[in-house]
Scaffold this motif. Structure first.
Motif, PDB file in Angstrom:
ATOM      1  N   LYS A 160       0.817  -1.212   0.000  1.00 44.52           N
ATOM      2  CA  LYS A 160       0.000   0.000   0.000  1.00 44.52           C
ATOM      3  C   LYS A 160       0.855   1.269   0.000  1.00 44.52           C
ATOM      4  O   LYS A 160       0.343   2.354  -0.263  1.00 44.52           O
ATOM      5  CB  LYS A 160      -0.920  -0.002   1.225  1.00 44.52           C
ATOM      6  N   ASN A 161       2.144   1.129   0.327  1.00 45.29           N
ATOM      7  CA  ASN A 161       3.012   2.293   0.452  1.00 45.29           C
ATOM      8  C   ASN A 161       3.935   2.497  -0.746  1.00 45.29           C
ATOM      9  O   ASN A 161       4.867   3.304  -0.669  1.00 45.29           O
ATOM     10  CB  ASN A 161       3.862   2.157   1.722  1.00 45.29           C
ATOM     11  N   TRP A 162       3.665   1.810  -1.858  1.00 42.88           N
ATOM     12  CA  TRP A 162       4.550   1.930  -3.012  1.00 42.88           C
ATOM     13  C   TRP A 162       4.619   3.360  -3.528  1.00 42.88           C
ATOM     14  O   TRP A 162       5.674   3.834  -3.966  1.00 42.88           O
ATOM     15  CB  TRP A 162       4.065   0.999  -4.134  1.00 42.88           C
ATOM     16  N   ILE A 171       9.352   9.727  -3.117  1.00 44.64           N
ATOM     17  CA  ILE A 171      10.724  10.048  -2.712  1.00 44.64           C
ATOM     18  C   ILE A 171      11.675   9.966  -3.898  1.00 44.64           C
ATOM     19  O   ILE A 171      12.518  10.856  -4.113  1.00 44.64           O
ATOM     20  CB  ILE A 171      11.177   9.107  -1.587  1.00 44.64           C
ATOM     21  N   LEU A 172      11.544   8.906  -4.688  1.00 41.58           N
ATOM     22  CA  LEU A 172      12.432   8.737  -5.843  1.00 41.58           C
ATOM     23  C   LEU A 172      12.240   9.858  -6.863  1.00 41.58           C
ATOM     24  O   LEU A 172      13.220  10.399  -7.401  1.00 41.58           O
ATOM     25  CB  LEU A 172      12.165   7.376  -6.499  1.00 41.58           C
ATOM     26  N   SER A 217      -0.463  15.120   4.084  1.00 39.73           N
ATOM     27  CA  SER A 217      -1.863  15.261   4.511  1.00 39.73           C
ATOM     28  C   SER A 217      -2.372  13.989   5.157  1.00 39.73           C
ATOM     29  O   SER A 217      -3.081  14.035   6.173  1.00 39.73           O
ATOM     30  CB  SER A 217      -2.742  15.621   3.306  1.00 39.73           C
ATOM     31  N   SER A 218      -2.020  12.837   4.574  1.00 38.61           N
ATOM     32  CA  SER A 218      -2.485  11.561   5.124  1.00 38.61           C
ATOM     33  C   SER A 218      -1.920  11.311   6.515  1.00 38.61           C
ATOM     34  O   SER A 218      -2.593  10.746   7.381  1.00 38.61           O
ATOM     35  CB  SER A 218      -2.120  10.406   4.179  1.00 38.61           C
ATOM     36  N   ILE A 219      -0.677  11.732   6.746  1.00 33.68           N
ATOM     37  CA  ILE A 219      -0.091  11.606   8.083  1.00 33.68           C
ATOM     38  C   ILE A 219      -0.863  12.457   9.077  1.00 33.68           C
ATOM     39  O   ILE A 219      -1.199  12.021  10.188  1.00 33.68           O
ATOM     40  CB  ILE A 219       1.400  12.004   8.066  1.00 33.68           C
TER      41      ILE A 219
END
Length: 221
Positions: A3-5, A11-12, A204-206
């Motif tokens: 889910k975190n791809w 970042i890349l 925002s999700s954080i």
């Protein structure tokens, strides 16, 4: 992990756009010269701001149709991120303006419109903090949020085109695509837009998760 791809992708892409934005060879355009590298930071910030504020308005509309406070939480946190991007956009734009227009603030219509738009959003947060009842706060804030976004778009994209503006693509000035055919800019610019936007969504999700945990703790206290 699956889910975190998109976070790893963000970042890349940001690393690629920052390194590329600072190191790639850029076209030598009159007046701009090396300052055109600000294109990879200033403009993507604004794209990210518009996307985040659009999501905020979407959740405000969802709240008005459901009275679900979770939608209000998402509306305010995406608005928070959008305003941060807006402030960064203004600051990077001021640096760019100093080296191309000769001053940090030239009272350009688009500069003034951006400043007014952000002030309207600052008032949105002041309004929220002035209300105690959660449902009342969410309802009034949702209506104001829709109004703020509907005001921001003309201030940024319509009014500057109706007056003399130093910004490319406004007030009779050609946009970058009209006189720059160097695809090297696009190879960094478009990934930068995607990368900064994804970073805004991540931030925002954080914030949303933190607010959800705080609300759960308050309910069980």
């Amino acid at each position: 992990m699956k889910k975190n791809w998109w976070k790893a992708l963000a970042i890349l892409i940001l690393l690629y756009s920052i390194i590329g934005g600072l190191l790639i060879e850029v076209p030598r355009l009159a007046i701009l010269n090396e300052t055109i590298r600000a294109l990879f930071f200033h403009v993507p910030m604004w794209f990210g701001m518009i996307f985040l504020l659009s999501v905020s308005v979407f959740y405000s509309i969802k709240y008005l149709s459901s009275n679900n406070l979770q939608h209000d939480v998402r509306a305010v946190e995406f608005a928070n991120s959008g305003v941060v991007f807006g402030v960064l956009g203004i600051l990077t734009g001021m640096v760019w303006a100093k080296f191309t227009w000769g001053d940090y603030w030239s009272n350009d219509p688009k500069q003034n419109g951006a400043a007014i738009g952000l002030l309207i959003y600052f008032a949105y947060f002041v309004l929220r903090n002035s209300l105690e009842d959660e449902q009342k706060k969410a309802r009034i804030s949702a209506v104001y949020n829709i109004f703020a976004f509907a005001t921001l778009i003309p201030l940024l994209f319509i009014l500057p085109r109706l007056t003399d503006s130093l910004h490319p693509g406004n007030g009779g000035n050609p946009g970058f695509n009209a006189y720059d055919l160097d695809n090297r800019l696009r190879l960094v610019f478009y990934p930068a837009v995607i990368g900064w936007t994804l970073m805004g969504v991540w931030f925002s999700s954080i914030r949303v998760r933190i607010r959800d945990l705080q609300n759960q703790m308050n309910e069980t206290a």
